[in-house]
Design a protein around this motif. Structure first.
Motif, PDB file in Angstrom:
ATOM      1  N   VAL A  76      -1.139 -17.673  18.693  1.00 37.85           N
ATOM      2  CA  VAL A  76      -0.980 -18.955  17.988  1.00 37.85           C
ATOM      3  C   VAL A  76       0.341 -19.017  17.229  1.00 37.85           C
ATOM      4  O   VAL A  76       0.524 -19.852  16.347  1.00 37.85           O
ATOM      5  N   GLY A  77       1.253 -18.102  17.539  1.00 42.71           N
ATOM      6  CA  GLY A  77       2.552 -18.123  16.877  1.00 42.71           C
ATOM      7  C   GLY A  77       2.629 -17.283  15.626  1.00 42.71           C
ATOM      8  O   GLY A  77       3.489 -17.503  14.772  1.00 42.71           O
ATOM      9  N   GLY A  78       1.731 -16.306  15.483  1.00 44.75           N
ATOM     10  CA  GLY A  78       1.753 -15.429  14.317  1.00 44.75           C
ATOM     11  C   GLY A  78       0.733 -15.845  13.280  1.00 44.75           C
ATOM     12  O   GLY A  78       0.259 -16.981  13.249  1.00 44.75           O
ATOM     13  N   LEU A  79       0.411 -14.892  12.395  1.00 43.40           N
ATOM     14  CA  LEU A  79      -0.652 -15.145  11.417  1.00 43.40           C
ATOM     15  C   LEU A  79      -0.347 -16.309  10.483  1.00 43.40           C
ATOM     16  O   LEU A  79      -1.256 -17.015  10.025  1.00 43.40           O
ATOM     17  N   GLN A  80       0.913 -16.557  10.180  1.00 46.44           N
ATOM     18  CA  GLN A  80       1.262 -17.637   9.260  1.00 46.44           C
ATOM     19  C   GLN A  80       0.976 -19.015   9.850  1.00 46.44           C
ATOM     20  O   GLN A  80       0.902 -20.003   9.129  1.00 46.44           O
ATOM     21  N   LEU A  83      -3.454 -21.251   9.597  1.00 42.65           N
ATOM     22  CA  LEU A  83      -4.027 -22.291   8.731  1.00 42.65           C
ATOM     23  C   LEU A  83      -3.698 -23.681   9.262  1.00 42.65           C
ATOM     24  O   LEU A  83      -4.587 -24.550   9.363  1.00 42.65           O
ATOM     25  N   GLU A  84      -2.454 -23.925   9.586  1.00 45.72           N
ATOM     26  CA  GLU A  84      -2.066 -25.240  10.105  1.00 45.72           C
ATOM     27  C   GLU A  84      -2.752 -25.536  11.436  1.00 45.72           C
ATOM     28  O   GLU A  84      -3.158 -26.681  11.690  1.00 45.72           O
ATOM     29  N   ALA A  85      -2.880 -24.505  12.276  1.00 42.87           N
ATOM     30  CA  ALA A  85      -3.502 -24.701  13.582  1.00 42.87           C
ATOM     31  C   ALA A  85      -4.977 -25.086  13.447  1.00 42.87           C
ATOM     32  O   ALA A  85      -5.480 -25.940  14.182  1.00 42.87           O
ATOM     33  N   VAL A  86      -5.671 -24.471  12.486  1.00 43.38           N
ATOM     34  CA  VAL A  86      -7.081 -24.808  12.262  1.00 43.38           C
ATOM     35  C   VAL A  86      -7.213 -26.186  11.631  1.00 43.38           C
ATOM     36  O   VAL A  86      -8.024 -27.016  12.052  1.00 43.38           O
ATOM     37  N   SER A  87      -6.413 -26.465  10.624  1.00 43.22           N
ATOM     38  CA  SER A  87      -6.496 -27.745   9.918  1.00 43.22           C
ATOM     39  C   SER A  87      -6.224 -28.921  10.845  1.00 43.22           C
ATOM     40  O   SER A  87      -6.866 -29.978  10.734  1.00 43.22           O
ATOM     41  N   GLY A  94     -10.077 -19.793  12.218  1.00 43.83           N
ATOM     42  CA  GLY A  94      -9.147 -18.700  11.996  1.00 43.83           C
ATOM     43  C   GLY A  94      -9.776 -17.663  11.088  1.00 43.83           C
ATOM     44  O   GLY A  94     -10.506 -17.992  10.153  1.00 43.83           O
ATOM     45  N   TYR A  95      -9.489 -16.404  11.382  1.00 43.68           N
ATOM     46  CA  TYR A  95     -10.040 -15.284  10.618  1.00 43.68           C
ATOM     47  C   TYR A  95      -8.880 -14.527   9.981  1.00 43.68           C
ATOM     48  O   TYR A  95      -7.919 -14.164  10.667  1.00 43.68           O
ATOM     49  N   GLY A  96      -8.945 -14.316   8.675  1.00 42.46           N
ATOM     50  CA  GLY A  96      -7.862 -13.599   8.008  1.00 42.46           C
ATOM     51  C   GLY A  96      -8.055 -13.601   6.512  1.00 42.46           C
ATOM     52  O   GLY A  96      -9.179 -13.550   6.016  1.00 42.46           O
ATOM     53  N   SER A  97      -6.957 -13.679   5.796  1.00 44.14           N
ATOM     54  CA  SER A  97      -6.974 -13.577   4.341  1.00 44.14           C
ATOM     55  C   SER A  97      -6.342 -14.793   3.693  1.00 44.14           C
ATOM     56  O   SER A  97      -5.278 -15.251   4.128  1.00 44.14           O
ATOM     57  N   ALA A  98      -6.976 -15.288   2.644  1.00 42.49           N
ATOM     58  CA  ALA A  98      -6.389 -16.390   1.883  1.00 42.49           C
ATOM     59  C   ALA A  98      -5.071 -15.980   1.238  1.00 42.49           C
ATOM     60  O   ALA A  98      -4.231 -16.829   0.935  1.00 42.49           O
TER      61      ALA A  98
END
Length: 358
Positions: A76-80, A83-87, A94-98
């Motif tokens: 998806v273009g990296g972890l950063q 959030l935008e991809a899910v929103s 998305g699974y990760g850290s706030a």
């Protein structure tokens, strides 16, 4: 007799038909396919593979009504980008850290890990039975992100750094370039350390090429997986910056709201089971790795002096004051968490035996 046989056969056909209808009507008769992007390589123990186990549980418990396609960070273009991809609905979850969203929402790291913060028990207590999850969801809503947030993994303390040389006092930290996560990075910057945030797969090459001099990443079992013992021989404890770490599952809100209630319940149950399993695995699997690091790889396990821990804590107090002054919501979350911890101390101080270091 023929009449009875006919009636019996007819009832049998009708009965089997009812069974088939019930089976196909499970979970509202809705088939759901979820694309979940992970911020961590799913080959990493606990940190990465917990979402894989969770996905398998969802598929099995839904009897195939829900299927999951897991995606690695690079998909998806990296972890950063998660959030935008899910929103936006580009991916379902998305699974990760706030803590990765600190640049977008200053309070976000408070929902992942807090320097000198709570251990897993009180952290989960605040999240699930205090105001934590309510504030967590409010943060995303107020920032305009169209996501539903769930807690899905909890990690025990991390190590607080791998260094090529022994760190005796704050002077030895000055000028170092170090990979560091979350609000702990702000503390290290107060110690004149230059910090950067790198994904797990980027850390070893950065150390090898001299882009960074030191790093923290996660628990010993995860650090071993990416080979940090090969390139830095001084491993420091305790993990003052991350006494526990919470990981999230964020789901596109429209996707979440359109799920049958039974599928929502399955996802929530899978996340809750993941919380238990990740903490238990995390606690059970570190001591053997630490033994191996010492006996096989000549790693020196070091503990920060009381002087250094006090310096870190003083720097953290400065960071809290600065962030609270800059962001009203950060201040609100910090005050709520602090009040909960103060109240919790009445229970903790009386219910638990004092710890004795041997």
């Amino acid at each position: 007799m023929k009449k009875f046989i006919c009636i019996f056969l007819l009832l049998g056909v009708l009965g089997s038909s009812c069974v088939r209808r019930k089976k196909t009507s499970a979970h509202g008769g809705v088939k759901t396919r979820l694309k979940i992007a992970s911020a961590y390589n799913t080959a990493l123990p606990i940190l990465g593979d917990s979402v894989k186990t969770m996905a398998e549980k969802i598929e099995k418990s839904s009897d195939g009504a829900v299927t999951v396609r897991l995606m690695e960070p690079q998909d998806v273009g990296g972890l950063q980008a998660i959030l935008e991809a899910v929103s936006s609905g580009k991916i379902d979850a998305g699974y990760g850290s706030a803590g990765f969203w600190a640049g977008k929402m200053p309070a976000a790291p408070l929902f992942s890990s807090v320097p000198f913060g709570p251990e897993a028990g009180p952290y989960l207590a605040w999240m699930k039975h205090g105001n934590g999850l309510k504030l967590y969801q409010q943060m995303y809503d107020d920032a305009g992100y169209n996501v539903k947030v769930l807690l899905c993994t909890v990690l025990p303390p991390e190590t607080s750094g791998w260094f090529r040389k022994e760190i005796k006092d704050e002077a030895d930290l000055k000028g170092l370039k170090m990979r560091f996560f979350g609000l702990g990075a702000r503390v290290m910057e107060k110690m004149d350390v230059s910090t950067m945030l790198l994904g797990g797969s980027e850390i070893y090459p950065a150390m090898e090429k001299g882009v960074i001099d030191a790093t923290e990443f996660s628990m010993p079992s995860i650090d071993q997986k990416i080979g940090l013992y090969k390139i830095a021989k001084y491993n420091y404890f305790p993990g003052w910056h991350q006494q526990s770490t919470l990981l999230e599952l964020i789901i596109h809100k429209d996707t979440w709201e359109n799920l049958p209630e039974s599928q929502k319940a399955l996802i929530e149950m899978a996340c809750n089971e993941s919380l238990v399993n990740s903490l238990a695995r995390g606690e059970a699997s570190q001591f053997q790795v630490m033994k191996d690091n010492v006996n096989k790889y000549d790693v020196k396990i070091k503990r920060w002096s009381e002087h250094m821990l006090k310096k870190y804590e003083q720097a953290w107090a400065e960071v809290v004051a600065e962030e609270s002054a800059k962001d009203i919501f950060f201040k609100e979350v910090w005050q709520d968490l602090s009040k909960f911890r103060k109240d919790y101390a009445l229970w903790e101080d009386n219910a638990y035996l004092p710890r004795k270091r041997k």
